[in-house]
Design an enzyme around this catalytic site. Structure first.
Site, PDB file in Angstrom:
ATOM      1  CB  VAL A  16      -0.978  -0.006   1.192  1.00 23.11           C
ATOM      2  CG1 VAL A  16      -1.725   1.315   1.292  1.00 23.11           C
ATOM      3  CG2 VAL A  16      -1.973  -1.155   1.060  1.00 23.11           C
ATOM      4  NE  ARG A  41      11.052  -6.235   8.276  1.00 23.91           N
ATOM      5  CZ  ARG A  41      10.104  -5.839   9.116  1.00 23.91           C
ATOM      6  NH1 ARG A  41      10.332  -5.836  10.418  1.00 23.91           N
ATOM      7  NH2 ARG A  41       8.935  -5.457   8.669  1.00 23.91           N
ATOM      8  NE  ARG A 101      -9.542   1.169   8.983  1.00 26.51           N
ATOM      9  CZ  ARG A 101      -9.181  -0.013   8.510  1.00 26.51           C
ATOM     10  NH1 ARG A 101      -9.770  -1.112   8.971  1.00 26.51           N
ATOM     11  NH2 ARG A 101      -8.240  -0.101   7.594  1.00 26.51           N
ATOM     12  CB  CYS A 132      -9.635  -2.729   1.392  1.00 23.11           C
ATOM     13  SG  CYS A 132      -9.384  -4.286   2.274  1.00 23.11           S
ATOM     14  CD  GLN A 159     -12.312  -8.969   2.259  1.00 17.57           C
ATOM     15  OE1 GLN A 159     -13.313  -9.108   2.960  1.00 17.57           O
ATOM     16  NE2 GLN A 159     -11.220  -8.392   2.708  1.00 17.57           N
ATOM     17  N   GLY A 163      -4.815  -8.101   0.058  1.00 12.68           N
ATOM     18  CA  GLY A 163      -5.334  -7.464   1.266  1.00 12.68           C
ATOM     19  C   GLY A 163      -4.549  -7.847   2.509  1.00 12.68           C
ATOM     20  CG  HIS A 245     -10.990  -6.882  -1.582  1.00 17.88           C
ATOM     21  ND1 HIS A 245      -9.960  -7.774  -1.785  1.00 17.88           N
ATOM     22  CD2 HIS A 245     -10.713  -6.230  -0.408  1.00 17.88           C
ATOM     23  CE1 HIS A 245      -9.102  -7.679  -0.776  1.00 17.88           C
ATOM     24  NE2 HIS A 245      -9.531  -6.748   0.062  1.00 17.88           N
TER      25      HIS A 245
END
Length: 340
Positions: A16, A41, A101, A132, A159, A163, A245
């Protein structure tokens, strides 16, 4: 020429995060300086932005000095820790994790549905990007709700593995190769093989028998739509598809909405494209949605089992509209209306 902004992307090397950087470039967002951030990393990695290779920096508490907008896609625990730090440093955070959220002080925004809620960011300096699967659903639900008032939604999702992240994309590809070559099938990301299989299991199971993903869709839909009276029930399923999706939607409305009327409403809806001609085998598919930002809707038909019911099939690119593009669209409204 308008103002340009210093933008940080936390989690810039993930699926993303990479798409967020690409969307900023594609949509010609007014970036004065891009600061890609990731964990240790990722030291030595670069992101490409407008033809330039920009080195990835390690995310720490000093990363946000002078940043105007911080796009986060680095996981819930990172967002919980660093989003408030970024906000205190003066950045407006658009967070793609589930961490904020359902916080009552944090707006949960899909620009086609509730752009006015962005104004509430001033309480915490944080705006949440929805799940999503919720994003693509509410883009379709909102115009129908405005037209006929939705009472109940039953949604079943199909999905894509993206994801879960890049490791899941790699696992599906590796499993398919192994199966065709009669080799042992690698399995690390999911509890069962995903290749040529279907898993009715996304995120952890809760005490009520639902998964966390299913309850996200229930709770987030009510918050985004601003209507707790909408009843939502969900079954979320992982399928062996890389990107995109799909969702089967059954909607019950207070007022009768025929399929013809629903198509007319959705034809005018922002961010929606109707793909609905069964006679020509035209209906939304993940292959069509991948790489674009529209939510595709088709198979629009009456549910004969109830008085005011509709069935729909909707598909969207979960990494783009389901995550990165939605976040950049929020940032666009911020710079156009609030951060001038």
């Amino acid at each position: 020429m308008g103002r340009s902004y210093k933008v940080a992307v936390a989690g810039a090397t993930g699926a993303v995060g990479q798409q967020m950087v690409a969307c900023l470039e594609e949509r010609n967002f007014p970036v004065a300086e891009l600061k890609p951030l990731a964990s240790e990393r990722s030291i030595g990695k670069h992101v490409t932005f407008k033809g330039r290779e920009i080195p990835v920096e390690v995310l720490d508490k000093d990363s946000f000095a002078g940043i105007d907008i911080a796009l986060f896609s680095a996981g819930g625990s990172i967002s919980k820790e660093y989003a408030p730090i970024a906000a205190r440093a003066g950045a407006v955070v658009v967070d793609n994790s589930s961490a904020w959220r359902m916080d009552p002080d944090v707006p949960l925004v899909v620009p086609e549905v509730n752009p006015q809620d962005i104004a509430l960011y001033k309480k915490t300096g944080i705006i949440a990007n929805p799940n999503c699967s919720t994003i693509q659903m509410v883009v379709v639900l909102k115009p129908l709700h405005d037209a006929a008032t939705i009472k109940r939604v039953v949604v079943s999702t199909y999905q894509a593995v993206s994801g879960t992240g890049q490791k899941a994309v790699g696992e599906l590809a590796a499993q398919v190769r192994a199966l065709f070559n009669n080799q042992e099938v690698p399995r690390k990301v999911y509890p069962h093989r995903i290749a040529f299989n279907v898993l009715p299991h996304i995120d952890v199971f809760l005490e009520n028998g639902y998964t966390k993903e299913e309850m996200k869709m229930v709770n987030e839909t009510k918050k985004i739509m601003g209507d707790d009276s909408i009843e939502v029930t969900a079954t979320t399923v992982r399928v062996p598809v890389f990107y995109g999706h799909s969702e089967a939607l059954n909607i019950e409305t207070e007022r009768k909405l025929t399929p013809v009327q629903a198509r007319a409403v959705l034809a005018e809806a922002p961010g929606v494209k109707i793909v609905d001609d069964p006679a020509k085998n035209q209906y939304p598919m993940p292959l069509d949605a991948a790489g674009q930002d529209l939510t595709l809707v088709g198979r629009i038909r009456e549910d004969f089992s109830i008085e005011n019911g509709l069935n729909l099939w909707i598909v969207a690119d979960n990494v783009r509209k389901g995550a990165a593009t939605n976040a950049v669209q929020i940032a666009e409204i911020l710079v156009n209306d609030y951060l001038k």
